[in-house]
Design an enzyme around this catalytic site. Sequence first.
Site, PDB file in Angstrom:
ATOM      1  CB  SER A   1      -0.840   1.430  -3.632  1.00  0.00           C
ATOM      2  OG  SER A   1      -1.146   0.289  -2.036  1.00  0.00           O
TER       3      SER A   1
ATOM      4  CG  HIS B   1       4.343  -0.237  -8.001  1.00  0.00           C
ATOM      5  ND1 HIS B   1       4.095   0.744  -8.794  1.00  0.00           N
ATOM      6  CD2 HIS B   1       3.957  -0.469  -6.265  1.00  0.00           C
ATOM      7  CE1 HIS B   1       3.670   1.813  -7.462  1.00  0.00           C
ATOM      8  NE2 HIS B   1       3.590   0.721  -6.430  1.00  0.00           N
TER       9      HIS B   1
ATOM     10  CG  ASN C   1      -0.132   4.496  -5.763  1.00  0.00           C
ATOM     11  OD1 ASN C   1       1.029   5.479  -4.922  1.00  0.00           O
ATOM     12  ND2 ASN C   1      -1.058   4.325  -4.842  1.00  0.00           N
ATOM     13  CE1 TYR C   2      -1.852   5.940 -12.185  1.00  0.00           C
ATOM     14  CE2 TYR C   2      -2.573   3.552 -11.693  1.00  0.00           C
ATOM     15  CZ  TYR C   2      -2.419   4.229 -12.605  1.00  0.00           C
ATOM     16  OH  TYR C   2      -0.912   4.721 -12.950  1.00  0.00           O
TER      17      TYR C   2
ATOM     18  N   GLY D   1       0.050   4.582  13.504  1.00  0.00           N
ATOM     19  CA  GLY D   1      -1.278   3.940  12.861  1.00  0.00           C
ATOM     20  C   GLY D   1      -1.902   3.438  11.933  1.00  0.00           C
ATOM     21  CB  SER D   2       1.058   2.645   9.047  1.00  0.00           C
ATOM     22  OG  SER D   2       1.641   4.258   8.206  1.00  0.00           O
TER      23      SER D   2
END
Lengths: 441, 441
Positions: free
Chosen positions: A231, A245, A247-248, A398-399
């Site tokens: 992303s 922007h 994101n895949y 945890g991100s």
Amino acid sequence: MASSLGRLSGSRWGSAALGRGCRRPCARPPDSAAGRFGGAGPGQTRGLGYGGGTRGVGGGGRARRAPWLVAGLAAGLAGMAAASLQHLARADMVPRTEGASGVSERADELALRCNSFMAHPVTALSELRARPGDMKTQMELLIMETQAQVCKALAQLDRGAGFSVDRWERKEGGGGISCVLQDGQVFEKAGVSVSVVHGSLSEEAIKQMRSRGKVLKTKNGQLPFCAMGVSSVIHPKNPHAPTFHFNYRYFEIEEADGNKQWWFGGGCDLTPTYLNQEDAVHFHKTLKDACDQHDPSFYPKFKKWCDDYFVIKHRGERRGIGGIFFDDLDSPSKEDVFRFVQSCARAVVPSYIPLVKKHCNDPFTPQEKQWQQLRRGRYVEFNLLYDRGTKFGLFTPGSRIESILMSLPLTARWEYMHAPSKNSKEAEILEILHHPKDWVH
Amino acid sequence: MASSLGRLSGSRWGSAALGRGCRRPCARPPDSAAGRFGGAGPGQTRGLGYGGGTRGVGGGGRARRAPWLVAGLAAGLAGMAAASLQHLARADMVPRTEGASGVSERADELALRCNSFMAHPVTALSELRARPGDMKTQMELLIMETQAQVCKALAQLDRGAGFSVDRWERKEGGGGISCVLQDGQVFEKAGVSVSVVHGSLSEEAIKQMRSRGKVLKTKNGQLPFCAMGVSSVIHPKNPHAPTFHFNYRYFEIEEADGNKQWWFGGGCDLTPTYLNQEDAVHFHKTLKDACDQHDPSFYPKFKKWCDDYFVIKHRGERRGIGGIFFDDLDSPSKEDVFRFVQSCARAVVPSYIPLVKKHCNDPFTPQEKQWQQLRRGRYVEFNLLYDRGTKFGLFTPGSRIESILMSLPLTARWEYMHAPSKNSKEAEILEILHHPKDWVH
């Protein structure tokens, strides 16, 4: 929380800078891989390309410079090919355990392919090599490749800028690589992040997926998953160059009865400060061409999905002029959808980079810069209030917070009761944000 | 949505500027009320005090200047008393129906009290007059008075700045008055808003209240309510002058069986860019004194509540050095709690304004300004991601978006991976944000 993240080694995040002296195609020879995979020690410099363009990230007084290990590089100083960018990688971010396999990697097609990436894939090469046909392997290589292509294109446009490459681990499983260029000549902030994470889905995540209509059979509330994606948000400095922007992502979950579900999602969208019809048509046409290779129904469907998704609801306006957006794409087959996603990922550079190239030196007034800053404020509103990915990330233990919030612009502005005057260029783009239009037919 | 708001008249929001020429106590004589309550037409100017300091709000090219009606003013140009500030009110924001009552108001204590406000109360004077002992009347007068006191104190500090006064109506019932000073010499942005709204609570609001443990008996899902409050966020320019927020509110709901519930909520908190121990002690001590007049348990309890509420969870840090925060306060009696809230409201100016006065001319470096901008970014994160009031407002149909988002700073900044160096002044305040301390005992 960021504090729960593992770090590969050292007391600071690994960081790297793109060499700004590289001017011509400079394919890294096989033996250079040894440097990147652990052959040289900290402080050693190999090859060319380190032009002193390293800029400390972080500002604010903390010295972030460190001994660098320059990735191996052939020769050449006239032009830079997107597929062969040299880069610097901090020594302590390279797992030493990989170093021993340097010799075998030289003859290894996979290792050669990885040489063009910004860093090692998140998953160990040995594991990727063991499952070459698996979709997780194919997708991880695609997102790594996309990250590298975009970063290289950005670096080529913004040669003096520092580019940090941070590798991070997630305690709960997996990790990622975040590449960020900040306060350059061309780009205010540009981040391209890859993450490959696995473990058990949080309750919040399961709830979100069920709200989209997914039937998920859990066992004791547990749902093993693997998710990966690339992303990026890119904010150029010039108000006539649009924000972008993309994101895949790919998802696999294993239900309680052993059934495996998988799906792809993603998209990309353009957020210009001022409307340029030609740019809008170029952007949408490039996306339509990528879609049309796979299914003529994709572009109109995913264009509308994008218009419906990127809405700043409390303002009643879209964040930009759209693009494509899709989620939960799980038919007809993994391979078919992967090929479609691959086409989309490969359309990223040609859809966007020419627009920055075209406008990055446009003259602009302080008023135009100010309007850009106000639109940046709206971008922040969307990302923090509505963007599913951002909220999902921030509220998931945890991100890596810095990788999620790298989408925010370097600077933004909010003026009370700002409204552009009638028939102005500012009013023109606002009109489009209220009433999206079709750019290609 | 903003578009659903009624406007009193005209195609733009009403706007007013504080006279910057006023230099001495200048109590408005009774007959000046006629001007404010509708005696003069658009374009007419009455009294003194309009020093040409009107600054159009909105910037960005739209001409926002309009004919002004200057509120009546006695004489005098040397010093300005907080209790008697003159101000300009746009003629078309004054409901003409009130004009006819000008004569009777002259002899009316309530009308005289209202003369010191920034605008008419939201509720018609006739209605307030009809229920003098009702808590809704008492609270509306308190929030109007607080708004005026704070605005006057701000204007006194920042004499050249334009101050807009916008009166708005809520289609669903009620309305408000938003006063905003933007891009002044001392203040980057300062908003003080009053709202008095009524109608039927949205499902979302009922859900939020129930999640706090409230038992609410609805009838066909309906719950009639009345809510009013004053809220404010003040961002000074100088990085050594802290940002400040306060909000005091009163709620009444009528359950299906006719039972009436009521409660007060509110608080205030300080967000310095750099720690100044003396300021922190002054701020907390002023709040503690206000609390202690009513109940010695209030300050420690509400100080902790504040520390627990203003947390940027994904960062694991508080937004500032706290203050007090309370909600659902509904005992021992309306009058008792009102008197406590009144003490808190009256502590706003003495707790905060001296700190701005002290620091607004402090020298500062570009690095200090930059750190302030980064902290502004955190302020935005809290407000958009966690602040209950902001989210509640944004997701409630009929809300006035500009009044809710006036809490956002004029400018903010996000740097990837920023971290202050060890033992720096920036690290000092971060330490406090991670580990709040007791400032008074």
